[in-house]
Every structure is written in structure tokens, then in C-alpha cells.
Design an enzyme around this catalytic site. Structure first.
Site: not given
Ligand code: HEM
Ligand code: HEM
Ligand code: NFV
Ligand code: SF4
Ligand code: SF4
Ligand code: F3S
Ligand code: MG
Lengths: 241, 558, 367
Positions: B14, B62, B65, B69, B485, B508, B552, B555
Site C-alpha cells: 500500500e 489507510c 488496514c 486507525h 502491521r 510501518s 503500508c 499509514c
């Protein structure tokens, strides 16, 4: 001859010098009718509008048995349609009626108009009787143009645009739909419609007060004039007299 | 002199990631740079907004995922305002969290990572009957394994390739010497690539039921908006709950009979990768899946802790509110810090972008200057790796039996020692093992929800602190979760009912971070070191290790 | 690899899939229904899918979150696999493509050349325009330049999601990267906006299928959105509408009304001002949609919806820079000021009258 800032024809006074008080038909019937129709509609529109924005009643039980919000909206829309027609009728009468029916127009390119605006403003501020008018003075003209004509159009355009949303592609949507993107979308259009609504409240407060004040200050029967159509003036109100 | 290999865009991730690797004469990576090449400014945009809206903004960091968040954000606001969500809301959030974990891991394995190990072109040579035999051996309970099934697929694949329009599969590193699977295993993997693509849209319906849609389901400060009522056809009721249960049962099938067997089968051909791509050796997990409120860390299913230098005999404690623990640096990042500030705890965090890289179009970045839109987060000054591997290790080292069991079983199946975990293969395997734990927890959380409802509790939201008039003039909070992640946390400062400062430190960001002021590499960079490349023009090995982290970047730099 | 001479059509590939002609026609009929088209166009779709080679698509990612791609792969009719393998040739897509690095960029350049004027450019996300576009680069080039370069020879441009159509979250105030939606950066191209954060999967595949079938963009509304998917407000198709009309509203989260599924208007629902297909198609193959799961619509397919918050308030500030008050706050202040003005004037005029009387009084007495 109709003049821009219609002051009463001195010749008329000259014909009947014996009369101290004069009675003059200022507001023709269409003006009086549209005045009260508009006033009533605006009150209904404002109140129903506020309700739509913040519905208070909370009926219980099955939804099919109730139509509270729907009814309030219906009333808002009916009032809106009547207002629109009456508003347009009044604008039509601007040309078709007597000189006083045109008297609100802000003739900003005429020095006399500015002089009158200044004179009326200072009269009100100094609490002096000052110069008399039979139609609208410049100040009133500005107020009606800004608060009524301009806001009226704003409400009609934003309101009709929102109203047309439930029938996309319909006649109203084709005529008024462009307003929505212009104002940044349906949501912001609604916020504008709601903000404009308050303009009428501000107007109504100032308007009713000025009417009362003016009426006592000049003794011109202004309050009843919007019912009967007649205004009074006193001998000497017009300087050629 | 050294050759520089640039991979930009790194695809099947991503967001926008650029990797530059410096090779020695033998083609071994001696230095590496990981650069995030996009920034959107969420932390700047959030300022001045209503804290109750923050989850929606953050969720848009994102879409892969999605939800994590939002979850971290509502937890941060609830922490600041001292809101305790009702048990049902916590369980529903756990269910949504686990659903995300399972779905995201499966997508990563099949659609983002598999092509690093699976050569689609080689699959053309597979014999359908042999593939069927292989599939039945690898997973006896997976139904789609007939010769006819694979024959149809082989035909489709051939037709597709013959069409000349290779679409997504054009111009990759097919035929690279590092591909080791036999044609039949490749064909089986292609089949499961498509099966997983069909299934991922099913499991995610759990989000739709509780959150209204996916991607980007709805959250709520104080609980969840999806009211529960067994008496209503307009709320979460028995029909909806049964739907959820069925989806969880299907997910168990997919994970246990497709994903895990595939993972082990593929891994058995690539055990050499158990010695490559280890990297930092520092692992961190914030922990998640509360069983007794987010405040009771001891009751998390996923435990919290830090492991330094691969030392599995000690799990260090961590504290997200301690100004000396989690800090972010910008020595090699395109940001400016106030005069004299080197590392800032997120509550004091500052986000002021200042690009100083080469003017595009450019050919290379300068490893000695600033080179990324990612900040460099550090824990007590250490670069950390986060993610499924970190979680498995923390769970394993904490002595949690569930963790010990799956890890030992997998190591036994692959006949590799525990040190194999510190590697590219270890990372990829840990993700699968975690998924297995997660589907079971998913069912366990579902059962908890039912039990709680049976006990007569149907509350899903606590609204005592909903109105801003009930808030203190100023408040600080933090919210965390274990995103697919890795460790994710948001820090919020609320002033006069508005967001005064909002800082986001993302998994990430930890893993893909650039160097810090001491020159310490981030996890990606470190994991690439000492990897030999067979063909620098086709750096498949770089993709394998980078993908093992499941990058990602939207992110990471937000 | 592979021969470029003969290109398989969707029908060929479906037939290889073991799908016979009857089921193929059924597939086309379902697709037509999904797009809200008349049954009479089914033969046209059948013909298009039977004879046309897969439509080359370049799918670029700018400033975005990839949830549009995620939504896309959740499509149920047609499923993503069918779209990718049978209907379009997804020749470039950072998120899913096997190739990486310069080989990936080679793919894009090749399609731009070999299929000039024939490929569709699908854009997810938007381009930062501030500071020379440095907030998003791919392969060392700014996304802005890549977008403009790739649009040059495209047959049409699809702007996926609110990012590409309206700007979305990164363009929310103060828009630190100068993010601009596609239609503000590309001119002289047919652009279809498919807003939503993200758009509904079947809307996305529906748009693609339409373009593939008819070789043209669907009919667009004033905002460049396909009328068939964005023609109606959430509110006008919402199953909670009867509660709205009745005046039955959720007053606070998880209250009795919430459990009964009453209207979410007072919780800030943006359904009355949002155009999208959520109540009709619903999400994830008809499972639910935001309102269906108890949360109001946040207006995610509308321009600037991020700046129309707070989401849980019905009234927000009017859209004038520097003003942070709701219409009611502004209105009450203005009306209050008018009252105060009137009051002051009234008091001073009374005072004036009183002094005038005093001045007159000795006069009268002296007479
Ligand atoms: C106590 C109630 C009211 C009285 C006695 C009254 C009286 C009057 C009078 C005498 C005029 C002529 C004004 C002038 O010469 O400057 C007038 C004009 C006007 N009034 Fe009122 N008014 C009342 C309430 C309202 C209300 C509530 C509204 C609407 C908000 C309204 C709207 C207007 C308008 C739009 C005009 C301009 C009329 C025209 O030229 O057609 N009035 N009113
Ligand atoms: C001229 C005086 C008017 C006033 C003071 C007024 C006031 C209001 C107010 C305060 C609202 C609530 C807005 C909100 O949701 O926050 C509203 C809604 C609305 N008004 Fe008006 N309005 C006026 C005229 C009109 C006109 C001429 C129309 C045309 C049809 C109209 C149509 C609407 C519609 C469609 C709504 C939205 C109702 C809903 O979606 O439920 N209004 N109005
Ligand atoms: N890194 C990251 Fe995320 C995850 N998992 C977020 O917290 O992917 Ni988009
Ligand atoms: S429109 Fe929304 S969902 Fe799509 S990429 Fe942008 S932020 Fe993500
Ligand atoms: S829930 Fe929203 S869209 Fe549905 S009727 Fe109520 S206000 Fe309208
Ligand atoms: S928030 Fe978006 S998903 Fe639909 S219901 Fe509203 S448009
Ligand atoms: Mg940050």
C-alpha cells in the site's frame, strides 16, 4: 409624473390650503395584500424552518401513525410557495402600481437619493422629526432591497434547489439545481438557507420598531397605513406648502 | 565501485515506497535506504477539529488496514476524556479488529506476497492431476482439489497468457533463479490466489454488519453505533449475529485448510530464507484484545512488551505515556523540529514538512541527507521492528501457551530451529500463525458477545461524556492497538473541545523508518543488509524481504 | 511472452471458464440490471463482451489510502476476479501488479504507446500541487507529471473515489499539500467522477462495465458523476425515512430509538444532503450501509464533506473563511444586536421626549 423619490405633489396641497391634515392613498390594495401575505409566510417559514432544523416533538409508537416532521415540512413548503407567488406579485406591482409602489428602489446613481439617505439616517439618529415622506425614504428602500428583495431571492433559490432534490431531473431541479454546486453542495446550501433565514428576523425587528417610531414621531398614521392604505401628513410637511 | 539498485515503485504494497540498495562487488547489499515518497498531512489537518470526528479522518489514513486507525483514535479520545466503553462495545471492537487482522493477513499472503515465491508462468507447465494429488496431500480437508478444478484453471491461465494481455502479471521477475516451487505447487497457489480473492469479500461483511460498510466502517467515541436489540428488525439481532457466526466459521475453514497448509508448503521450499532478512532483532508489541477494559493490560490476549537483541528470555515493559520511551526523530526525514529539539514524545510532537530532497525528476536520493517522508520513531533510542513476528515473539517469550503451541508446532513442521524466526521467512510464517490464533479468538469473542447478551446486557455506548460541555478545558490521551502491521498509537491533546495536537505513530513508520540521528537504520533497511542478489536488474530478493513486513506507506507517513 | 496477434474476448475467457452461452447471457442481464439499464440493451452488452478484447486499464495511485482498490476487490456482481481476468486488462496498478520498479514503469509506458487512445486511465487519489509536487513521487517523478502524462493519450479518465473526484481528506482545510482532484488538473478529456470514500464496489465495476459495453462514458450529472449511481439522495431512498417523516429520532446513542432503528437526523446524519447509491445497492453485496448499522451518513461522496463537520452536529459553521459559527449563532447575535440597537434608540428617544417636556413646561407655566 412619477419621480424617483416620490414626495407629495405640492400642487395637490395648493388646491386645498384650508386642510391642515391630509389623507393620501399610498399603499394600493395589492401592496397591502402582498405585505401581509409575505409577513405571515415569513413568520411561518422561519418557525417551521427552525423546527425542521431541530425537531422537538418525539411521538412514540408506530411510525405510520405519525407525520409530525412531514407535516411541518409540508407547511414550510406550502408557505414557501405562497411566499414565492406573493413575492413575485409584489415585484410585478413595482411597475404596475402607483409611484409609491416603486419608491423603495435604491437609485444609487442619483445624488438626491444619497442626500435623502443621509438626511433620513441623521434624522433617526438625532431623534428629530425632520423631512417627511409618503412613500419609502432612501433608508427604508435600502432595507427593503437588501433584507427583503435580496434575501427573498436567496431563500427562494436555495429553498427551491433543496426542494427540487427529491425529484432529480424534474422541472424544479432543472431550473434551480445549479444553485447546489454553485454554493459548494447540498449541505452548504442548506447552511446558507438557514443563515439567510435569520436575516428576516433582523429585518422584522428593525422594521416594526421603525414603523412604530416613525409613526409617533411624524404622526403620519404609518401603522394603520398598511391596513387602510392611507397615510397622513401635516400641513407644512412639504416645504413648497 | 558499489552498484545502487533502485526499486521505485515498490509494488504490491500500500502506498509509495522507494528502496535504494547499495551492493558490493559480489552483489551483496551493504547499505540500504527506505524512503516513503508521499505525505498528506493528516496531523496538520486534524488540528482544530472536533475530537469525536477524529476517527473518521484517521481511518482514511489507510483503506487496507481500515478500522485500526479509527480504533486507535476513539481509544485516544476516550482515554483523554476518561470514557469507559460498555463490554459489548469492547467485544464488538475486538471482533472487528480480529476480522481485520484475519482478512488483511490472508490478502497479504496471497495477493501481495505470494508472487515473490510463486512463479505464475511456471504454473503453465503443471499437470492438473499431479496438482490435485499435491493439494489433497497438503490439505486433506480443503474441498476444491479435484483434477477437473485444476484442469479448468490451467486452461483459463493458458488462455489468459495466450491472449497477449498479461495485465497484472506483465513484466515481473518470472523465471528468476530464486523461484523454487515445482509447477504443481505454483498452480495450486494460483488457484488459492483466486479463492482468497473471492473469500476476502465475505469475511469482511462482519465489518459491514457492525460498522455499516467496508472499507471504512463506522466507529463511535464511547462505544459502537450499532445498537443491539433482539426485539428489533432494525438493530443487531439474532439474524445478524448468526450471519457473523457463519462468516467466522467460513474463515476458520479458509485459514486452517487453505492458508496455513499453503504457507507451510511454500515455506518448506524456501527454508534458506530462514537465515536471510532478520534485521534489527528488536521487537515491540503494545498488546491488544482487551478482556477487561483497555486499561487492564494484563488481560490482553495479545500481550505487551519489548524484546531487545533477540533476547527471548526477557520481555521488557513499556509505557506509552513516558516522555522518554516512544520518541520520533527527523534527522533524515523531510520535517523541521523546533530549534534544539532532536527527539519528541508524541504529546509534544510537531509536524512541519520541509522538503529538502532533490528536485523531481531525480535518479537517486542521498543517504547522508534527509530522504523520507517518514519520521523515525525510536523506543528508548532503539530502532524497533513491530508486526506479527514481534507479537509472536513477545507472546512466545511471555510464556503464553497459545503462542508457544503454534510456534513450536510450526517450527517442528518445517524442521527449523527457533532462530529461524528472526528472518524473512519467520516474518511471513508468524503472520500465518497469528492468523490461526486470530480466527479462534474471533469465535471466542463472538461467544463472549452472545453470553453477555444472554446475561441481559445490551448496552453498546456510554454517552455520559458525549457532549463537549461535559469535557475538561484541557485533556491529553493516547490510544493504541496492534494493527495487522504492528504497534499503532495515536496521541491527542484536546483544548477547549478542539484538537490542539494529534500525533500518529504507525507500525510501518517503525518498520520503514529512515535512519535516526545516530545513524541507526530502520527495520526494512536493516533487514536488507547482507542479502545477496542473484540479478541486480531483477531484485526479487529485495521484494521478498520488504514484502515480508507487509508495507503500508500511506499509514507510515500519513 | 504470449502472442499479441489474437486477443481473447470476455466471452472467450468466460467460455474457457466453463461458462456456457446461456449462463453468459444471464451474466450480461444481471450486469445490465446492476447498472439500472433497460433489458433492451442486453444484446448490446452480450455483443460487446463477445467481440471486444479486454479493455486496457492503467490504474494510478496518488495521494490516497487505497481503500478504493480495496472496495473494488469486494465487488460481488461481477466479482473482481471476472473483471480483472475477463473484462479489463489491468496493465498497471501499483497495489496489485506483479512487476516492480522500472519494470512497472515500463508497463505503463508500453500501454501508453501500444494502446494510445484506447486505454482507460483510472485514478485513485489525487495530486499534490504545492511546492512543485514533492509530496507524492513515483520512480523519482512527481505524481502530478505522471498523471498528466498518462492522461494525454487515454480514451477516458475515471476518477475513483472522493480523492480523485473531490479532493477528499488531504484536501480538507488547510490542505497542506495543495491536493487537487483530477478534473482540476486534466482538461480536454472525458472524465467520470465516481465519488465516495470509498465508492461502492458494484458502482465501480458498474462504471467499468458500462464503458466496456458502450465504448463511452455513462450519462453524467452536474458534478461529472454517473447519473445512474449518483442521481438520488440517501435520504430519499433511506429505509428510516418513515421515522423521519413521523418525527421519530434517535436522540442519543444506544437509546430506545436507536434500538428501534429510528431516524439518525438529529445525530447529524448527512443523508438529506448526500447523493450515493448506499440505500439501494447497500455495501458488501447488500449486507448493510452506514445508516443500516446505526451510524449517520457522513456524506462521504459529497464535495468538501470533511469540512462540513462536526459530523454529529446538524448545523455547522457557514462556509465563509474565518467564520466558525453556526447559522443559529450568527443569527442570534445579529438579532440580538438589532434588539440592542432598537432598545438604545427607544431609550434615547424617550429621554429626549422627557427633556423636551421639561423645556416646554416653564413655557406653559409662564402663559
Ligand atoms: C406590526 C406589524 C407590521 C406593520 C404595522 C407594518 C407596517 C408596514 C408599513 C407601514 C410599511 C410601509 C413602510 C414604509 O413606508 O417605509 C411596511 C412595509 C413593508 N413591510 Fe411591514 N409591517 C409589519 C410587519 C411586517 C413584517 C413582520 C414583515 C416581514 C418580515 C414586513 C415586511 C414588510 C415589507 C417587505 C415592506 C415593504 C412593502 C412594500 O413596499 O411592498 N412587515 N410595513
Ligand atoms: C423565505 C423565507 C424562508 C425561511 C426563513 C426559511 C427557513 C428555513 C430554515 C431555517 C430551514 C431549516 C434549515 C436546516 O435544516 O437547518 C429551512 C429548510 C428548508 N426550506 Fe426554507 N425557508 C424559507 C423559504 C423557503 C423557500 C422559498 C423554500 C422553497 C421551497 C424553502 C425550502 C426549504 C427546504 C426544502 C428546506 C429543507 C427541509 C428539509 O429538507 O427537511 N424555504 N428553511
Ligand atoms: N502500517 C500500517 Fe496500517 C496497518 N496494519 C496501520 O496502523 O496499514 Ni495501512
Ligand atoms: S476516496 Fe476515501 S477511500 Fe478512496 S482513497 Fe480517498 S480516502 Fe481512501
Ligand atoms: S437516517 Fe438519515 S437518510 Fe435516513 S431518513 Fe433519517 S436523516 Fe434521512
Ligand atoms: S457516509 Fe458514505 S457510504 Fe453512503 S451512507 Fe453516506 S454516502
Ligand atoms: Mg506521525
Amino acid at each position: 409624473m412619477s419621480t424617483a423619490v416620490p414626495e407629495f405633489d405640492p400642487q395637490e396641497i395648493a388646491l386645498h390650503p384650508e386642510d391642515y391634515f391630509r389623507r393620501q392613498l399610498v399603499w394600493q390594495l395589492p401592496v397591502r395584500i402582498t405585505h401581509w401575505v409575505n409577513a405571515a409566510c415569513l413568520i411561518v417559514l422561519f418557525l417551521t424552518g427552525l423546527y425542521i432544523s431541530h425537531p422537538l416533538l418525539a411521538p412514540s409508537g408506530e411510525a405510520v401513525r405519525h407525520f409530525v416532521m412531514g407535516r411541518v415540512r409540508q407547511i414550510h413548503f406550502v408557505a414557501a410557495m405562497i411566499f414565492t407567488v406573493s413575492f413575485l406579485a409584489r415585484i410585478y406591482w413595482f411597475w404596475m402600481g402607483n409611484a409609491y409602489s416603486r419608491s423603495g428602489f435604491p437609485y444609487v446613481w442619483r445624488p438626491e437619493w444619497w442626500k435623502d439617505l443621509f438626511r433620513q439616517g441623521t434624522d433617526y439618529l438625532r431623534l428629530e422629526r425632520g423631512h417627511a415622506h409618503l412613500g419609502h425614504n432612501s433608508l427604508g428602500g435600502v432595507a427593503y432591497t437588501l433584507f427583503v428583495i435580496f434575501l427573498g431571492w436567496c431563500q427562494i433559490f436555495t429553498g427551491m434547489a433543496m426542494y427540487s432534490e427529491s425529484n432529480p431531473g424534474g422541472f424544479l431541479n432543472r431550473v434551480f439545481g445549479w444553485v447546489l454546486p454553485l454554493l459548494g453542495g447540498s449541505f452548504t446550501t442548506r447552511m446558507w438557507h438557514h443563515a439567510f433565514a435569520w436575516g428576516f428576523v433582523v429585518f422584522a425587528i428593525l422594521h416594526v420598531y421603525i414603523i412604530l417610531y416613525d409613526s409617533t414621531q411624524y404622526g403620519n398614521g404609518l401603522i394603520t397605513s398598511i391596513i387602510s392604505g392611507y397615510k397622513f401628513y401635516q400641513k407644512g410637511d412639504f416645504k413648497e406648502d | 565501485m558499489a552498484t545502487r539498485v533502485v526499486v521505485d515503485p515498490v509494488t504490491r504494497i500500500e502506498g509509495h515506497l522507494r528502496v535504494e540498495a547499495m551492493l558490493d562487488e559480489r552483489g551483496v547489499i551493504k547499505d540500504a535506504m527506505s524512503s516513503g515518497t508521499m505525505w498528506r498531512g493528516l496531523e496538520v489537518i486534524l488540528k482544530g477539529r472536533d475530537p469525536r470526528d477524529a476517527w473518521a479522518f484517521c481511518e482514511r489514513i489507510c483503506g487496507v488496514c481500515t478500522t485500526v486507525h479509527a480504533l486507535a483514535s476513539v481509544r485516544a479520545v476516550e482515554n483523554a476524556l476518561d470514557v469507559k466503553v460498555p463490554p459489548n462495545a469492547e467485544i464488538i471492537r475486538n471482533i472487528m479488529f480480529l476480522t481485520q487482522q484475519v482478512q488483511d493477513h490472508v490478502i497479504h499472503f496471497y495477493h501481495l506476497h505470494a508472487l515473490d515465491w510463486v512463479d505464475i508462468v511456471s504454473a503453465l507447465k503443471a499437470d492438473p492431476a499431479a496438482t490435485s494429488a499435491l493439494a489433497q496431500k497438503v490439505s486433506p480437508s480443503w474441498p476444491l482439489a479435484s483434477t477437473g478444478y485444476f484442469k479448468d484453471l490451467a486452461g483459463t491461465l493458458k488462455k489468459f497468457v495466450d491472449s497477449g494481455q498479461l495485465g497484472l502479471f506483465q513484466n515481473a521477475y518470472w523465471g528468476h533463479p530464486a523461484y523454487k516451487l515445482p509447477p504443481e505447487a505454483n498452480l495450486m497457489a494460483v488457484a488459492h490466489y483466486l479463492e482468497a480473492l473471492k473469500w476476502q469479500k465475505e469475511i469482511i461483511k462482519i465489518h459491514t454488519i457492525f460498522g455499516g460498510k467496508n472499507p471504512h466502517p463506522n466507529y463511535l467515541v464511547g462505544g459502537m453505533a450499532s445498537a443491539i436489540s433482539m426485539q428489533s428488525d432494525n438493530a443487531i439481532n439474532m439474524e445478524r449475529l448468526n450471519y457473523v457466526k457463519g462468516l467466522i466459521q467460513d474463515a476458520m475453514q479458509v485459514v486452517e485448510n487453505m492458508y496455513i497448509p499453503d504457507l507451510l508448503a511454500v515455506a518448506s521450499f524456501y527454508t534458506d530464507w530462514a537465515a536471510i532478512g532478520g534485521g534489527l532483532g528488536n521487537y515491540m508489541s503494545y498488546g491488544d484484545i482487551p478482556q477487561n477494559g483497555i486499561g487492564d493490560v494484563s488481560q490482553f490476549r495479545m500481550p505487551r512488551g519489548v524484546i531487545l537483541n533477540k533476547n527471548l528470555s526477557e520481555v521488557l515493559p513499556l509505557d506509552l505515556t513516558d516522555a522518554g520511551q516512544v520518541q520520533e526523530e527527523v534527522a533524515h526525514s523531510w520535517y523541521e523540529y523546533p530549534e534544539g529539539k532532536g527527539a519528541l514524545h508524541p504529546w509534544d510532537g510537531v509536524t512541519v514538512p520541509k522538503y529538502s530532497g532533490p528536485k523531481p525528476p531525480y535518479k537517486q536520493l542521498d543517504e547522508n541527507a534527509k530522504y523520507s517522508w517518514l519520521k523515525a520513531p525510536r523506543w528508548k533510542g532503539n530502532a524497533m521492528e513491530v508486526g506479527p513476528l514481534a507479537r509472536m515473539l513477545v507472546g512466545f517469550a511471555s510464556g503464553k501457551t497459545e503462542y508457544k503451541d503454534v510456534v513450536t508446532e510450526a517450527l517442528g513442521a518445517l524442521k527449523v530451529p527457533a532462530t529461524a524466526l528472526f528472518s524473512t521467512l519467520g516474518r511471513t510464517a508468524a503472520r500465518g500463525l497469528e492468523t490461526k490464533l486470530c480466527v479462534h479468538w474471533l469465535m471466542a469473542e463472538y461467544d463472549k458477545l452472545i453470553a453477555n447478551l444472554k446475561a441481559g446486557d445490551s448496552a453498546t455506548a456510554d454517552t455520559a461524556r458525549w457532549e463537549p460541555s461535559t469535557w475538561p478545558a484541557e485533556a491529553k490521551g493516547y490510544g493504541f492497538t496492534e494493527a495487522p502491521r504492528g504497534a499503532l498509537a495515536h496521541w491527542i491533546h484536546i483544548k477547549n473541545a478542539k484538537i490542539e495536537n494529534y500525533q500518529i505513530v504507525v507500525p510501518s513508520t517503525w518498520n520503514a523508518s529512515p535512519k535516526d540521528s545516530k545513524g541507526q537504520h530502520g527495520a526494512y533497511e536493516s533487514a536488507l543488509l547482507n542479502t545477496p542478489l542473484a540479478d541486480p536488474k531483477r531484485p526479487l530478493e529485495i521484494l521478498r524481504t520488504i514484502h515480508s513486513f507487509d508495507p503500508c506507506l500511506a499509514c507510515a507517513s500519513h | 511472452m504470449g502472442s499479441l496477434l489474437r486477443k481473447a474476448t470476455t466471452y472467450d475467457v468466460l467460455r474457457e471458464h466453463g461458462i456456457d452461452r446461456r449462463r453468459f447471457v444471464k451474466f450480461c442481464t444481471m450486469m445490465a440490471a446492476a447498472m439500472g439499464l433497460e433489458a433492451t440493451v442486453v444484446p448490446q452488452i452480450v455483443e460487446a463482451l463477445e467481440t471486444k478484447p479486454r479493455l486496457p486499464v492503467i490504474w494510478l495511485h496518488g495521494l490516497e489510502c487505497t481503500c478504493c482498490s480495496e472496495s473494488f476487490i469486494r465487488s460481488s456482481h461481477p466479482i473482481a476476479q471476472d473483471v480483472i481476468l475477463n473484462m479489463i486488462s489491468l496493465d498497471y496498478d501499483d497495489t496489485l501488479m506483479a512487476a516492480a520498479g522500472f519494470q512497472a514503469e515500463e508497463n505503463r509506458k508500453r500501454i501508453m504507446k501500444d494502446y494510445a487512445g484506447q486505454y482507460v486511465l483510472a485514478v485513485e487519489g489525487n495530486a499534490p500541487t504545492a511546492d512543485g509536487g514533492v509530496y507524492c513521487t513515483v520512480g523519482g517523478e512527481t505524481f502530478l507529471s505522471i498523471l498528466q502524462e498518462t492522461a494525454e493519450n487515454a480514451k477516458a479518465v475515471i476518477a475513483w473515489g472522493s480523492c480523485a473526484s473531490n479532493g477528499c481528506v488531504q484536501a480538507a482545510k488547510p490542505n497542506p499539500t495543495g491536493a487537487k482532484p483530477v478534473h482540476k488538473l486534466i482538461s480536454h478529456k472525458a472524465i467520470v467522477n465516481v465519488p465516495g470514500c470509498p465508492p461502492i464496489a458494484e458502482v465501480m465495476t458498474g462504471v467499468l462495465t458500462y464503458i466496456l459495453t458502450f465504448g463511452a462514458l455513462p450519462e453524467l450529472d452536474r458534478y461529472g458523476r454517473p447519473k445512474m449511481f449518483y442521481g438520488q439522495r440517501i435520504h430519499d431512498k433511506c429505509y428510516r425515512r418513515s421515522f423521519f417523516d413521523a418525527g421519530q429520532f434517535v436522540e442519543s446513542w444506544d437509546d430506545d430509538g436507536a434500538k428501534k432503528g429510528w431516524c439518525l437526523y438529529k445525530m447529524g446524519c448527512r443523508g438529506p444532503t448526500t447523493y450515493n447509491s448506499c440505500p439501494t445497492f447497500k455495501w458488501n453485496n447488500g449486507v448493510s450501509y452506514p445508516i443500516g448499522s446505526g451510524h449517520g451518513c457522513i456524506g462521504c461522496s459529497e464535495e468538501n464533506f470533511w469540512d462540513n463537520g462536526p459530523f454529529y452536529e446538524r448545523l455547522t459553521s457557514i462556509p465563509v473563511p474565518g467564520i466558525e459559527s453556526t447559522p443559529n449563532e450568527i443569527g442570534t447575535v445579529a438579532a440580538g444586536a438589532a434588539m440592542v440597537g432598537v432598545g438604545l434608540h427607544f431609550i434615547s428617544s424617550m429621554a429626549r421626549r422627557a427633556t423636551q417636556k421639561k423645556e416646554e413646561a416653564p413655557d406653559k407655566e409662564g402663559r
